[in-house]
Enzyme design. Structure first.
Site, PDB file in Angstrom:
ATOM      1  N   THR A 125       0.832  -1.211   0.000  1.00 23.49           N
ATOM      2  CA  THR A 125       0.000   0.000   0.000  1.00 23.49           C
ATOM      3  C   THR A 125       0.862   1.255   0.000  1.00 23.49           C
ATOM      4  O   THR A 125       1.987   1.235   0.521  1.00 23.49           O
ATOM      5  CB  THR A 125      -0.914  -0.004   1.253  1.00 23.49           C
ATOM      6  OG1 THR A 125      -1.414   1.319   1.470  1.00 23.49           O
ATOM      7  CG2 THR A 125      -0.151  -0.391   2.504  1.00 23.49           C
ATOM      8  N   ASP A 126       0.313   2.335  -0.517  1.00 15.66           N
ATOM      9  CA  ASP A 126       1.034   3.620  -0.468  1.00 15.66           C
ATOM     10  C   ASP A 126       1.165   4.131   0.962  1.00 15.66           C
ATOM     11  O   ASP A 126       1.958   5.040   1.236  1.00 15.66           O
ATOM     12  CB  ASP A 126       0.339   4.671  -1.354  1.00 15.66           C
ATOM     13  CG  ASP A 126      -1.098   4.978  -0.943  1.00 15.66           C
ATOM     14  OD1 ASP A 126      -1.628   4.321  -0.027  1.00 15.66           O
ATOM     15  OD2 ASP A 126      -1.693   5.888  -1.551  1.00 15.66           O
ATOM     16  N   GLU A 127       0.385   3.541   1.888  1.00 18.60           N
ATOM     17  CA  GLU A 127       0.420   4.040   3.267  1.00 18.60           C
ATOM     18  C   GLU A 127       1.768   3.785   3.940  1.00 18.60           C
ATOM     19  O   GLU A 127       2.072   4.399   4.963  1.00 18.60           O
ATOM     20  CB  GLU A 127      -0.742   3.440   4.077  1.00 18.60           C
ATOM     21  CG  GLU A 127      -2.079   3.825   3.458  1.00 18.60           C
ATOM     22  CD  GLU A 127      -3.294   3.520   4.314  1.00 18.60           C
ATOM     23  OE1 GLU A 127      -3.199   3.517   5.545  1.00 18.60           O
ATOM     24  OE2 GLU A 127      -4.370   3.299   3.715  1.00 18.60           O
ATOM     25  N   TYR A 153      -1.414  -0.300  11.217  1.00 20.07           N
ATOM     26  CA  TYR A 153      -1.646  -0.986   9.934  1.00 20.07           C
ATOM     27  C   TYR A 153      -0.494  -0.725   8.967  1.00 20.07           C
ATOM     28  O   TYR A 153       0.124  -1.653   8.448  1.00 20.07           O
ATOM     29  CB  TYR A 153      -2.968  -0.525   9.308  1.00 20.07           C
ATOM     30  CG  TYR A 153      -3.080  -0.847   7.824  1.00 20.07           C
ATOM     31  CD1 TYR A 153      -3.163  -2.162   7.376  1.00 20.07           C
ATOM     32  CD2 TYR A 153      -3.084   0.185   6.868  1.00 20.07           C
ATOM     33  CE1 TYR A 153      -3.243  -2.450   6.018  1.00 20.07           C
ATOM     34  CE2 TYR A 153      -3.165  -0.093   5.512  1.00 20.07           C
ATOM     35  CZ  TYR A 153      -3.240  -1.410   5.095  1.00 20.07           C
ATOM     36  OH  TYR A 153      -3.309  -1.698   3.750  1.00 20.07           O
ATOM     37  N   LYS A 157       2.451  -3.211   7.300  1.00 21.58           N
ATOM     38  CA  LYS A 157       2.644  -3.416   5.854  1.00 21.58           C
ATOM     39  C   LYS A 157       4.078  -3.045   5.451  1.00 21.58           C
ATOM     40  O   LYS A 157       4.693  -3.719   4.612  1.00 21.58           O
ATOM     41  CB  LYS A 157       1.642  -2.590   5.046  1.00 21.58           C
ATOM     42  CG  LYS A 157       0.182  -3.013   5.186  1.00 21.58           C
ATOM     43  CD  LYS A 157      -0.114  -4.401   4.661  1.00 21.58           C
ATOM     44  CE  LYS A 157      -0.091  -4.479   3.150  1.00 21.58           C
ATOM     45  NZ  LYS A 157      -0.517  -5.830   2.671  1.00 21.58           N
TER      46      LYS A 157
HETATM   47  P1  NAD Z   1      -9.932  -6.977   2.962  1.00 23.23           P
HETATM   48  O1  NAD Z   1      -9.862  -6.670   4.428  1.00 23.23           O
HETATM   49  O2  NAD Z   1     -11.179  -6.668   2.211  1.00 23.23           O
HETATM   50  O3  NAD Z   1      -9.631  -8.524   2.722  1.00 23.23           O
HETATM   51  C1  NAD Z   1      -8.616  -9.211   3.391  1.00 23.23           C
HETATM   52  C2  NAD Z   1      -8.808 -10.710   3.158  1.00 23.23           C
HETATM   53  O4  NAD Z   1      -7.726 -11.397   3.799  1.00 23.23           O
HETATM   54  C3  NAD Z   1     -10.102 -11.276   3.768  1.00 23.23           C
HETATM   55  O5  NAD Z   1     -10.713 -12.144   2.846  1.00 23.23           O
HETATM   56  C4  NAD Z   1      -9.637 -12.039   5.000  1.00 23.23           C
HETATM   57  O6  NAD Z   1     -10.452 -13.151   5.322  1.00 23.23           O
HETATM   58  C5  NAD Z   1      -8.241 -12.483   4.557  1.00 23.23           C
HETATM   59  N1  NAD Z   1      -7.346 -12.725   5.699  1.00 23.23           N
HETATM   60  C6  NAD Z   1      -7.144 -11.917   6.766  1.00 23.23           C
HETATM   61  N2  NAD Z   1      -6.260 -12.497   7.615  1.00 23.23           N
HETATM   62  C7  NAD Z   1      -5.898 -13.677   7.041  1.00 23.23           C
HETATM   63  C8  NAD Z   1      -5.000 -14.709   7.428  1.00 23.23           C
HETATM   64  N3  NAD Z   1      -4.313 -14.647   8.585  1.00 23.23           N
HETATM   65  N4  NAD Z   1      -4.845 -15.761   6.592  1.00 23.23           N
HETATM   66  C9  NAD Z   1      -5.543 -15.830   5.414  1.00 23.23           C
HETATM   67  N5  NAD Z   1      -6.422 -14.909   5.031  1.00 23.23           N
HETATM   68  C10 NAD Z   1      -6.593 -13.829   5.829  1.00 23.23           C
HETATM   69  O7  NAD Z   1      -8.676  -6.240   2.327  1.00 23.23           O
HETATM   70  P2  NAD Z   1      -8.516  -5.518   0.912  1.00 23.23           P
HETATM   71  O8  NAD Z   1      -8.989  -4.121   1.025  1.00 23.23           O
HETATM   72  O9  NAD Z   1      -9.041  -6.416  -0.155  1.00 23.23           O
HETATM   73  O10 NAD Z   1      -6.923  -5.455   0.804  1.00 23.23           O
HETATM   74  C11 NAD Z   1      -6.193  -6.540   0.239  1.00 23.23           C
HETATM   75  C12 NAD Z   1      -4.715  -6.199   0.272  1.00 23.23           C
HETATM   76  O11 NAD Z   1      -4.475  -5.002  -0.461  1.00 23.23           O
HETATM   77  C13 NAD Z   1      -4.175  -5.932   1.671  1.00 23.23           C
HETATM   78  O12 NAD Z   1      -2.901  -6.525   1.771  1.00 23.23           O
HETATM   79  C14 NAD Z   1      -4.073  -4.421   1.775  1.00 23.23           C
HETATM   80  O13 NAD Z   1      -3.013  -4.051   2.622  1.00 23.23           O
HETATM   81  C15 NAD Z   1      -3.774  -4.061   0.335  1.00 23.23           C
HETATM   82  N6  NAD Z   1      -4.226  -2.727  -0.132  1.00 23.23           N
HETATM   83  C16 NAD Z   1      -5.519  -2.340   0.080  1.00 23.23           C
HETATM   84  C17 NAD Z   1      -5.942  -1.106  -0.419  1.00 23.23           C
HETATM   85  C18 NAD Z   1      -7.377  -0.662  -0.265  1.00 23.23           C
HETATM   86  O14 NAD Z   1      -7.706   0.462  -0.649  1.00 23.23           O
HETATM   87  N7  NAD Z   1      -8.289  -1.477   0.249  1.00 23.23           N
HETATM   88  C19 NAD Z   1      -5.049  -0.273  -1.099  1.00 23.23           C
HETATM   89  C20 NAD Z   1      -3.725  -0.713  -1.295  1.00 23.23           C
HETATM   90  C21 NAD Z   1      -3.353  -1.949  -0.799  1.00 23.23           C
HETATM   91  P1  TYD Z   2     -10.506   4.333   4.805  1.00 30.89           P
HETATM   92  O1  TYD Z   2     -11.509   3.922   3.790  1.00 30.89           O
HETATM   93  O2  TYD Z   2     -10.548   3.709   6.166  1.00 30.89           O
HETATM   94  O3  TYD Z   2      -9.073   4.143   4.122  1.00 30.89           O
HETATM   95  P2  TYD Z   2      -7.594   4.615   4.622  1.00 30.89           P
HETATM   96  O4  TYD Z   2      -7.675   5.076   6.021  1.00 30.89           O
HETATM   97  O5  TYD Z   2      -6.802   3.340   4.502  1.00 30.89           O
HETATM   98  O6  TYD Z   2      -7.186   5.675   3.665  1.00 30.89           O
HETATM   99  O7  TYD Z   2     -10.609   5.904   5.002  1.00 30.89           O
HETATM  100  C1  TYD Z   2     -10.457   6.787   3.917  1.00 30.89           C
HETATM  101  C2  TYD Z   2     -10.517   8.202   4.452  1.00 30.89           C
HETATM  102  O8  TYD Z   2     -11.838   8.457   4.960  1.00 30.89           O
HETATM  103  C3  TYD Z   2      -9.577   8.448   5.625  1.00 30.89           C
HETATM  104  O9  TYD Z   2      -9.043   9.771   5.511  1.00 30.89           O
HETATM  105  C4  TYD Z   2     -10.472   8.360   6.851  1.00 30.89           C
HETATM  106  C5  TYD Z   2     -11.810   8.841   6.325  1.00 30.89           C
HETATM  107  N1  TYD Z   2     -13.001   8.223   6.972  1.00 30.89           N
HETATM  108  C6  TYD Z   2     -14.032   9.039   7.472  1.00 30.89           C
HETATM  109  O10 TYD Z   2     -13.961  10.282   7.396  1.00 30.89           O
HETATM  110  N2  TYD Z   2     -15.109   8.447   8.049  1.00 30.89           N
HETATM  111  C7  TYD Z   2     -15.228   7.090   8.161  1.00 30.89           C
HETATM  112  O11 TYD Z   2     -16.246   6.615   8.731  1.00 30.89           O
HETATM  113  C8  TYD Z   2     -14.191   6.269   7.621  1.00 30.89           C
HETATM  114  C9  TYD Z   2     -14.280   4.770   7.710  1.00 30.89           C
HETATM  115  C10 TYD Z   2     -13.099   6.881   7.036  1.00 30.89           C
END
Ligand code: NAD
Ligand code: TYD
Length: 343
Positions: A125-127, A153, A157
């Protein structure tokens, strides 16, 4: 090829499963997922009908189970999406983030080393770069930006990324890493900003915006993230990190307003609440490397993707109603019950 997709019952992993079944139908996808609160077999219902798809329930931090999987499946490629992914949960309970995101990744790397694979791809992630100032729109994250994580978090990562690169340097495990900006689209768990706001608006509930809503996120439609990962698997250089993003920076408050507009709901539903601890100000990706080296380009504009996403939530009520009618209620009360209203 046999491709193990960990975390494939989650948001991005699930979308990636469908992307691969559509675009690489000759490959076999094995989803390995522990089905935590964020994992949902309903997301994979259609995939289950495909002969080139298999689901195995298991934890990436369970070494015995992971080695058994590798012995049975003999993966060519492993793509690791499995993670605890929600910043707010990591602020409440950091430990599980270390177990899954760091130790789990290390177990997978050990398995790759032991059994041999052609590629281990870490979905990061970019985070990991921390945040950028809001008043410096000229600054972006590049692959050379220092790691400077803010939340438990993002720290977990960043730790995993360092371990992945260490296994490349030390043991020659053929790894790649993608660091993507915020994703949105179908199957997004309703604890995250966009699906939470869509669902609350549909239910005429208040939309809890943290602080003033001035924080900026760089939103990418999930399918564009999937195409970037598929390209890195095919053409990316091992040992390399690729940033993924589409130059689509939006203030949270503007995202929320656009959702209300699409749904024709009033802005009076917006409620400013206590800010997140350590809240990152701005994320913004410079995707020059993946564009120049691999020819990747995002294809979905935010206005189109957001409308499509809202339409998906309207058309798939059963998917999210099952979630919000369960344990999610306790989560919501715990996370939002004590957040004060800020006018
Ligand atoms: P999500 O929380 O929707 O899904 C995570 C999945 O991982 C779930 O299906 C969960 O059951 C599974 N999981 C959790 N712990 C586990 C374990 N110990 N063993 C096996 N499976 C397990 O997450 P997401 O938003 O789909 O993100 C997926 C990946 O992408 C993550 O690694 C996250 O860091 C990365 N990512 C997410 C975003 C975003 O915007 N959501 C952006 C950049 C990177
Ligand atoms: P989120 O979807 O949790 O992603 P991330 O924190 O990984 O970027 O949140 C996106 C942005 O929205 C973040 O700046 C926090 C804000 N946010 C709210 O303002 N209200 C909410 O209820 C949530 C879940 C997030």
């Amino acid at each position: 090829m046999n491709i193990v997709v960990t975390g494939g019952a989650g948001f991005i992993g699930g979308n990636f499963v469908y992307y691969m079944l559509r675009h690489h139908p000759q490959d076999t996808i094995i989803c390995y997922d522990a089905l935590t609160y964020a994992g949902n077999l309903a997301t994979l219902e259609e995939a289950m009908k495909n002969d080139h798809f298999r689901f195995v329930k298991g934890d990436i931090a369970d070494r015995t189970a992971v080695y058994k999987l590798f012995e049975e499946v003999k993966p060519d490629i492993v793509v690791n999406f499995a993670a605890e992914s929600h910043v707010d949960r990591s602020i409440e309970s950091p430990e599980i983030f270390l177990r899954t995101n760091v130790l789990g990744t290390q177990v997978l790397l050990d398995a790759c080393r032991k059994y041999g694979i052609t590629r281990f791809h870490q979905v990061s992630t970019d985070e990991v770069y921390g945040d950028l100032p809001i008043d410096r729109p000229d600054l972006f994250f590049t692959e050379n930006t220092n790691l400077h994580a803010s939340s438990p978090y993002s720290a977990s990562k960043a730790s995993a990324d360092l371990m992945v690169l260490a296994y490349f340097r030390t043991y020659n495990v053929p790894v790649t890493i993608s660091r993507c900006s915020n994703n949105y689209g179908p199957y997004h768990f309703p604890e995250k900003l966009i699906p939470l706001m869509i669902i609350n608006a549909l239910n005429n509930k208040k939309l809890p915006v943290y602080g003033a809503g001035e924080n900026v996120r760089d939103w990418l439609y999930v399918e564009d993230h999937c195409s970037a990962i598929a390209l890195i698997l095919g053409k990316g250089r091992v040992g390399e990190v690729y940033n993924v993003g589409g130059h689509n920076e939006q203030k949270n408050i503007d995202v929320v307003r656009q959702i209300l507009q699409i749904l024709d709901r009033p802005e009076t539903l917006i409620e400013h609440v206590t800010d997140r601890k350590g809240h990152d100000l701005r994320y913004a990706i410079d995707p020059t490397k993946i564009r120049n080296e691999l020819g990747w380009q995002p294809t979905t504009k935010f206005a189109v993707g957001l409308k499509r996403t809202v339409e998906w939530y309207l058309a798939n009520k059963t998917w999210w109603e099952t979630i919000v009618n369960g344990e999610y209620q306790n989560y919501y009360e715990k996370m939002y019950g004590n957040r004060e209203r800020r006018d």
